[in-house]
Design an enzyme around this catalytic site. Structure first.
Site, PDB file in Angstrom:
ATOM      1  N   HIS A 139     -24.735 -16.035 -19.058  1.00 39.29           N
ATOM      2  CA  HIS A 139     -26.130 -16.374 -19.381  1.00 39.29           C
ATOM      3  C   HIS A 139     -27.040 -16.040 -18.202  1.00 39.29           C
ATOM      4  CE1 HIS A 139     -29.391 -19.023 -21.025  1.00 39.29           C
ATOM      5  NE2 HIS A 139     -29.637 -19.195 -19.734  1.00 39.29           N
ATOM      6  N   GLU A 140     -26.617 -16.431 -17.001  1.00 40.02           N
ATOM      7  CA  GLU A 140     -27.442 -16.188 -15.814  1.00 40.02           C
ATOM      8  C   GLU A 140     -27.514 -14.704 -15.472  1.00 40.02           C
ATOM      9  OE1 GLU A 140     -29.278 -18.470 -14.900  1.00 40.02           O
ATOM     10  OE2 GLU A 140     -28.237 -20.063 -15.976  1.00 40.02           O
ATOM     11  N   HIS A 143     -30.024 -13.158 -17.654  1.00 38.90           N
ATOM     12  CA  HIS A 143     -31.393 -13.378 -17.165  1.00 38.90           C
ATOM     13  C   HIS A 143     -31.776 -12.277 -16.174  1.00 38.90           C
ATOM     14  CE1 HIS A 143     -33.110 -16.960 -18.846  1.00 38.90           C
ATOM     15  NE2 HIS A 143     -32.135 -17.754 -18.472  1.00 38.90           N
ATOM     16  N   GLU A 220     -34.833 -17.814 -22.961  1.00 39.68           N
ATOM     17  CA  GLU A 220     -33.565 -18.543 -23.018  1.00 39.68           C
ATOM     18  C   GLU A 220     -32.717 -18.093 -24.204  1.00 39.68           C
ATOM     19  OE1 GLU A 220     -31.999 -20.620 -20.872  1.00 39.68           O
ATOM     20  OE2 GLU A 220     -33.631 -19.863 -19.624  1.00 39.68           O
TER      21      GLU A 220
END
Length: 287
Positions: A139-140, A143, A220
């Protein structure tokens, strides 16, 4: 993801400096082009300065310990996982760090895709299993790969410019109205004018925060999708579900939490940088 306080304090400092400089230089609020230029300089300037020092600020405020030489198998696995995902995502290897906190959280920051930091809390690292942590890291990394740091900085710059510009235009209108009804035609006076500007900065700043939070929630969902591609959808869903069981978040400054995995809960969803976890899980299951 304390982030909300840091962001508000930074922006208030920018607005205060803008007010003082405009007063010293005698910028006329009736000159729209001049005011807009000043608003853009301070609005975007502050946002990009925050972006430029984001890694340094994150390390200082969160007490991040960057892993240069892994001390154990857990740290080695953490670095190797981020390296593999970064290669899959087509970005330069981020710095990997751990910060001490019992909350289940992680964040990404940095001025560009190829100059970034991915940090995880000690609570997450030792409280979640490898599959869940892998999904959080994915997920990071997503980003970073999506360029969310720059995207949110541009959005922040736009809303900062709006706040600075709109507050002074409205204050100028109020000042002109007071002057037209004053026998001496003096208007508000410098201190009263600055007080009005400050109040308007606060009011427009709340609206700006809602706008930034809206775009943050969109990013997100995108990062969850990217995390699912890198680590697997079931792992991403399991990680989000596990976050619901973790300690309440709140130790992360606002400048980092927008790119964190787990956002601080708020009674008003409009002000949340992250969608509710149940909505994120539902979106993944529907994809």
């Amino acid at each position: 993801m304390k982030r909300i306080f840091l962001l508000i304090a930074t922006n208030m400092a920018i607005l205060l400096v803008a007010s003082i400089v405009m007063s010293i230089l005698g910028v006329n609020t009736s000159t729209m082009s001049g005011l807009l230029v000043f608003a853009a300089i301070f609005g975007f300037g502050g946002a990009f300065i925050s972006l430029a020092i984001s890694k340094w600020m994150a390390k200082k405020t969160m007490g991040c310990e960057v892993i240069t030489n892994p001390r154990d198998n857990t740290e080695r696995w953490l670095v190797e996982t981020v390296a593999r995902q970064a290669e899959q995502a087509g970005i330069k290897m981020p710095e990997v760090a751990i910060y001490q906190s019992q909350e289940f959280n992680a964040f990404a920051t940095g001025p560009s895709k190829n100059n970034s930091l991915v940090a995880v809390s000690s609570g997450l690292l030792y409280g979640m299993n490898h599959d869940e942590i892998e999904a959080v890291l994915a997920h990071e990394v997503s980003h970073v790969a999506n360029g969310d740091m720059v995207t949110l900085t541009l959005i922040q710059g736009v809303v900062n410019t709006f706040v600075i510009f709109a507050a002074r235009v409205v204050a100028g209108i109020i000042n002109n109205f007071v002057a037209s009804n004053d026998e001496e035609g003096e208007g508000l006076g410098m201190f009263a004018y600055m007080a009005v500007v400050f109040v308007l900065d606060m009011l427009f700043g709340i609206l700006a925060s809602i706008i930034v939070a809206y775009f943050s929630r969109i990013r997100e969902f995108k990062a969850d999708e990217g995390g699912a591609r890198l680590a697997g959808k079931e792992k991403m869903i399991a990680a989000l579900d596990r976050l619901k069981q973790g300690p309440e978040t709140g130790a992360m400054p606002a400048s980092m939490s927008a790119l964190g995995i787990n956002g601080k809960k708020s009674m008003a969803e409009l002000m949340m940088s992250h969608p509710p976890l149940d909505k994120r899980i539902a979106a993944l299951r529907a994809s």
